[in-house]
Design an enzyme around this catalytic site. Sequence first.
Site, PDB file in Angstrom:
ATOM      1  N   ASP A 207       0.859  -1.187   0.000  1.00  0.00           N
ATOM      2  CA  ASP A 207       0.000   0.000   0.000  1.00  0.00           C
ATOM      3  C   ASP A 207       0.891   1.231   0.000  1.00  0.00           C
ATOM      4  O   ASP A 207       2.054   1.140  -0.377  1.00  0.00           O
ATOM      5  CB  ASP A 207      -0.969  -0.025   1.187  1.00  0.00           C
ATOM      6  CG  ASP A 207      -2.295   0.677   0.884  1.00  0.00           C
ATOM      7  OD1 ASP A 207      -2.250   1.867   0.543  1.00  0.00           O
ATOM      8  OD2 ASP A 207      -3.357   0.046   0.993  1.00  0.00           O
ATOM      9  N   HIS A 229       1.988   1.456  -3.209  1.00  0.00           N
ATOM     10  CA  HIS A 229       1.191   2.413  -3.987  1.00  0.00           C
ATOM     11  C   HIS A 229       1.861   3.772  -4.124  1.00  0.00           C
ATOM     12  O   HIS A 229       1.238   4.705  -4.620  1.00  0.00           O
ATOM     13  CB  HIS A 229      -0.189   2.583  -3.348  1.00  0.00           C
ATOM     14  CG  HIS A 229      -1.022   1.344  -3.392  1.00  0.00           C
ATOM     15  ND1 HIS A 229      -2.252   1.258  -2.772  1.00  0.00           N
ATOM     16  CD2 HIS A 229      -0.816   0.132  -3.976  1.00  0.00           C
ATOM     17  CE1 HIS A 229      -2.764   0.047  -2.966  1.00  0.00           C
ATOM     18  NE2 HIS A 229      -1.903  -0.650  -3.686  1.00  0.00           N
TER      19      HIS A 229
END
Length: 368
Positions: A207, A229
């Site tokens: 993430d 991410h």
Amino acid sequence: MHSFQLLGLAALGSLVAAAPSPSRVSDLTERSSSCTFTDAAKASSSASSCSSIVLKDIAVPAGKTLDLSHVKDGTTITFEGTTTFGYKEWKGPLIRLAGKDITVTMAKGAVIDGEGSRWWDGKGTNGGKTKPKFLYAHKLEDSTIKGLNIKNTPVQAISVQANNLHLTDITIDNSDGDSKGGHNTDGFDISESNGVYISGANVKNQDDCIAINSGKNIEFTGGTCSGGHGLSIGSIGGRDDNTVQGVKITDSTVTNSDNGIRIKTIVDETGSVSDVTYSNIKLSGIHKKGIVIQQDYKNGGPTGKPSNGIPIKDVTVDGITGSVDSKATPVYILCGSGSCSDWTWKNVKLSGGKSSSECKNLPSGVSC
């Protein structure tokens, strides 16, 4: 006889004056106390009596927090050996820190191991097992966390709500989650903070490497991010505090990640993002978008229809270089009407991928 009495009283007075007061003796003892704990419960209950704390091979029981939120001002906390946690489905956190002028560090070769694979199910915080947050650095002031080696957190690693906090040379390695169902394993989540300075971080996860949800005067420099991410501001909106101001993200690399740099605001919410700099960021192996700034964010998928309730202004994007995958998009900008302004855009050189035809309401000087 009377003269002898006077002499005795004078001598007694001088002795009393020379002796330190009980409170001063007590203060001196407390300031100099050093404690080594091998038991989590004892550490949590007795840490406030120590000025220097060593946590050696602590095994935190299931469903319990290693609570270091009541330590004295100026305390130094050192993790030694391996710190582990029992398994239970609960919200956590597994570790809680708070205080003023606190220093948290780690001995050579030590590790804090969340053994996150016991919780990983590919759903993160969106369902499945209830997974504990890892470390709360909340209500810290004028403090430093340095040299921590963190491995396999169940979900988000370090949650920051602090003033003047330095986080230096921290490793967060959730790379096992790539093949074992790790999800929502953010490196640093920052909110409601003033003065957070992260340098030399090494984050491998699934993430955001860093996610700034609110706060001001936040810096991230010299970091390495992989597997997640990217370097994110947001998502902004829907919280008690929805203002981000004064962010500098510089001199870092993002590899093998969905995105490189990202600002995302939630559709139809209110707030503001201002005075943001992304500078000298090198990207490689980016799967989706190299640079993405979108005002249509919604958990579960963007709407494609940006709103303008959270203006993004005074943004500098300078020296973003590298490459994206062949099916990725180098730059994607989706702004609401009039809500993105006063941007400086220069030295953006990203190769590979396909240009987007869906960019909207770009500020002057910005191109997709």
